[in-house]
Design a protein around this motif. Structure first.
Motif, PDB file in Angstrom:
ATOM      1  N   TYR A 185       0.982  -1.348   0.152  1.00 39.62           N
ATOM      2  CA  TYR A 185      -0.106   0.029  -0.129  1.00 39.62           C
ATOM      3  C   TYR A 185       0.671   1.228  -0.030  1.00 39.62           C
ATOM      4  CZ  TYR A 185      -4.494   2.508   0.560  1.00 39.62           C
ATOM      5  OH  TYR A 185      -5.613   3.275   0.195  1.00 39.62           O
ATOM      6  N   LEU A 186       2.067   1.453   0.648  1.00 41.39           N
ATOM      7  CA  LEU A 186       2.979   2.250   0.480  1.00 41.39           C
ATOM      8  C   LEU A 186       3.406   2.492  -0.810  1.00 41.39           C
ATOM      9  CD1 LEU A 186       5.250   1.583   3.519  1.00 41.39           C
ATOM     10  CD2 LEU A 186       3.801   3.590   3.176  1.00 41.39           C
ATOM     11  N   LEU A 187       3.749   1.644  -1.753  1.00 36.49           N
ATOM     12  CA  LEU A 187       3.699   1.473  -3.227  1.00 36.49           C
ATOM     13  C   LEU A 187       2.764   2.496  -4.081  1.00 36.49           C
ATOM     14  CD1 LEU A 187       5.553   1.156  -5.770  1.00 36.49           C
ATOM     15  CD2 LEU A 187       4.343  -0.970  -5.506  1.00 36.49           C
ATOM     16  N   VAL A 188       1.615   1.986  -3.613  1.00 42.52           N
ATOM     17  CA  VAL A 188       0.071   2.538  -4.169  1.00 42.52           C
ATOM     18  C   VAL A 188       0.194   4.045  -3.762  1.00 42.52           C
ATOM     19  CG1 VAL A 188      -2.271   2.652  -4.282  1.00 42.52           C
ATOM     20  CG2 VAL A 188      -0.965   0.299  -4.312  1.00 42.52           C
ATOM     21  N   GLN A 189       0.336   4.235  -2.611  1.00 46.54           N
ATOM     22  CA  GLN A 189       0.206   5.714  -2.057  1.00 46.54           C
ATOM     23  C   GLN A 189       1.469   6.714  -2.812  1.00 46.54           C
ATOM     24  OE1 GLN A 189      -2.435   6.589  -0.064  1.00 46.54           O
ATOM     25  NE2 GLN A 189      -2.823   4.620  -1.010  1.00 46.54           N
ATOM     26  N   ALA A 190       2.682   6.091  -2.816  1.00 46.41           N
ATOM     27  CA  ALA A 190       3.694   6.839  -3.427  1.00 46.41           C
ATOM     28  C   ALA A 190       3.290   7.233  -4.967  1.00 46.41           C
ATOM     29  CB  ALA A 190       4.858   6.051  -3.385  1.00 46.41           C
ATOM     30  N   THR A 191       2.813   6.255  -5.779  1.00 49.44           N
ATOM     31  CA  THR A 191       2.512   6.295  -7.377  1.00 49.44           C
ATOM     32  C   THR A 191       1.300   7.087  -7.363  1.00 49.44           C
ATOM     33  OG1 THR A 191       1.506   4.226  -7.090  1.00 49.44           O
ATOM     34  CG2 THR A 191       3.834   4.154  -7.736  1.00 49.44           C
TER      35      THR A 191
END
Length: 419
Positions: free
Chosen positions: A263-269
């Motif tokens: 989810y960190l990856l999703v939020q960053a993108t």
């Protein structure tokens, strides 16, 4: 444009995104479905779908009335405050939910979701008060971008607790972040407009006014068409958000720490995507941006059905994230351009009514498909793709949503026309 008000407004997105990230999308969603209920045969999917659908039904039924009450009684900020801290309190109490406490976890989850989503009705209505027309697309996108930063911070705070198995502290830290960073909005945002009537009278008028508002919305051809499309594609977006972590945990074997990383990856993108699509929303118009994002989401759902490995799902999550902020921010800007001046609370109440009514059906379908197919989440996620396809088809008929600097755009939204 008052920069202090813009900062306070966007900071609220930072605050409430901690709830969206930790409770609605990752840790509590997975904990409730997989541990509190159990999900060997799709039971957890079914109960989580019920929790989300119940919450959205309550918000859908109350949002137009509360939006009208906020405008007429001049108590928008007080209602905004009450909804926010209802969610904060319920989030803190999630720390008391243990395995087998299905109904307790359900009730607290519903209260948290109702407060979180209900507050957004009042929050969205501040946008035309703090930004001129030509800046609304960018400010809306910046709000979502700052919100994704808030999600990242909340997940990083929760990560060591999740690794230690102390999920109660994940929920307490989320409540603390939400409650603390929401405060500037209540101090800095514009004061409420003078009350037109007393609160009791305003409640009665709001109930009657809801019928009038719905009638007026239906009389605005382009607004009616837009909300019809929004009702469908927002259902798809929300369903994917609410079930993505549960899908990753059950179907692909992600652990709790991995889910946070995902989810960190999703939020960053999503943060990057929201910023990058801000100016195009103003220059090309929100309609073009939303159409592009719907094509992207159709591809994401099809790929999710076929994905086989965790590595592939990481790539897919990054692609989905890049379009998440863009479609939400552009939709909000689209709506602003179609609202008659002075009726922002009422019409954003109907906006919430459509968005949350839509969010009733998708989670129920996902949970029902998973449960009836003995936990086949691939079939469930594929069924969600129909919402994006139908939403795209309907949005193509909307003759509005052009560049936000065009003076005629607003008039296109408030002209009373037939079918």
């Amino acid at each position: 444009m008052n920069r202090r008000q813009v900062v306070a407004w966007t900071l609220y997105d930072f605050a409430n995104s901690s709830f969206a990230a930790v409770i609605a999308a990752t840790i509590y969603a997975t904990y409730y479905a997989q541990v509190v209920v159990g999900n060997d045969h799709g039971e957890g999917d079914l109960w989580w779908g019920r929790l989300i659908s119940t919450s959205m039904a309550i918000v859908a039924l109350t949002s137009p009335i509360l939006g009208g009450l906020a405008d007429r009684a001049g108590i928008r900020k007080r209602l905004f405050f009450a909804a926010t801290y209802l969610s904060v309190g319920a989030t803190a109490l999630l720390a008391t939910v243990e395995q087998g406490m299905v109904l307790r976890g359900f009730a607290l989850g519903v209260l948290g979701m109702v407060g979180f989503e209900g507050a957004m009705v009042f929050y969205n209505a501040y946008l035309p008060d703090i930004a001129s027309r030509q800046w609304q697309g960018r400010i809306s996108a910046y709000g979502f971008a700052v919100g994704y930063a808030g999600s990242i911070v909340a997940l990083l705070v929760a990560l060591p607790f999740a690794r230690a198995g102390a999920l109660d502290w994940c929920f307490l830290s989320t409540a603390g972040l939400f409650g603390l960073f929401a405060l500037p909005a209540f101090v800095v945002l514009p004061k409420d407009r003078p009350a037109q009537v007393e609160v009791i009278e305003a409640v009665c008028e709001s109930v009657l006014g809801t019928v009038r508002t719905v009638r007026d919305v239906l009389s605005l051809r382009e607004l009616r068409r837009f909300l019809g499309a929004y009702l469908l594609y927002e259902d798809g977006v929300n369903t994917v958000i609410f079930f993505s972590s549960i899908f990753a945990a059950r179907t692909l074997g992600f652990g709790m720490a991995q889910l946070i990383g995902l989810y960190l990856l999703v939020q960053a993108t999503a943060l990057v995507g929201a910023f990058l699509w801000g100016k195009p929303t103003d220059r090309l118009g929100p309609k073009v941006v939303v159409l592009c994002m719907l094509v992207l989401w159709i591809g994401v759902v099809m790929a999710a059905y076929l994905v086989e490995s965790q590595g592939q799902f990481y790539v897919l999550a990054a692609v989905a994230g890049s379009g998440l902020g863009a479609i939400q921010a552009a939709s909000r800007t689209f709506m602003v351009g179609l609202i008659p001046k002075g009726r922002e609370g009422e019409f954003f109440g109907c906006y919430a009514l459509c968005g949350k009514t839509a969010s009733i059906l998708g989670p129920l379908i996902f949970g029902a498909v998973s449960y009836t197919t003995a936990g086949n989440q691939r079939a469930a996620i594929l069924s969600v793709g129909l919402f994006f396809v139908m939403g795209l088809i309907l949005l193509l008929r909307v003759q509005a949503g052009g560049p936000t600097g065009q003076a005629g755009e607003v008039m296109a939204g408030v002209s009373y026309t037939g079918v």
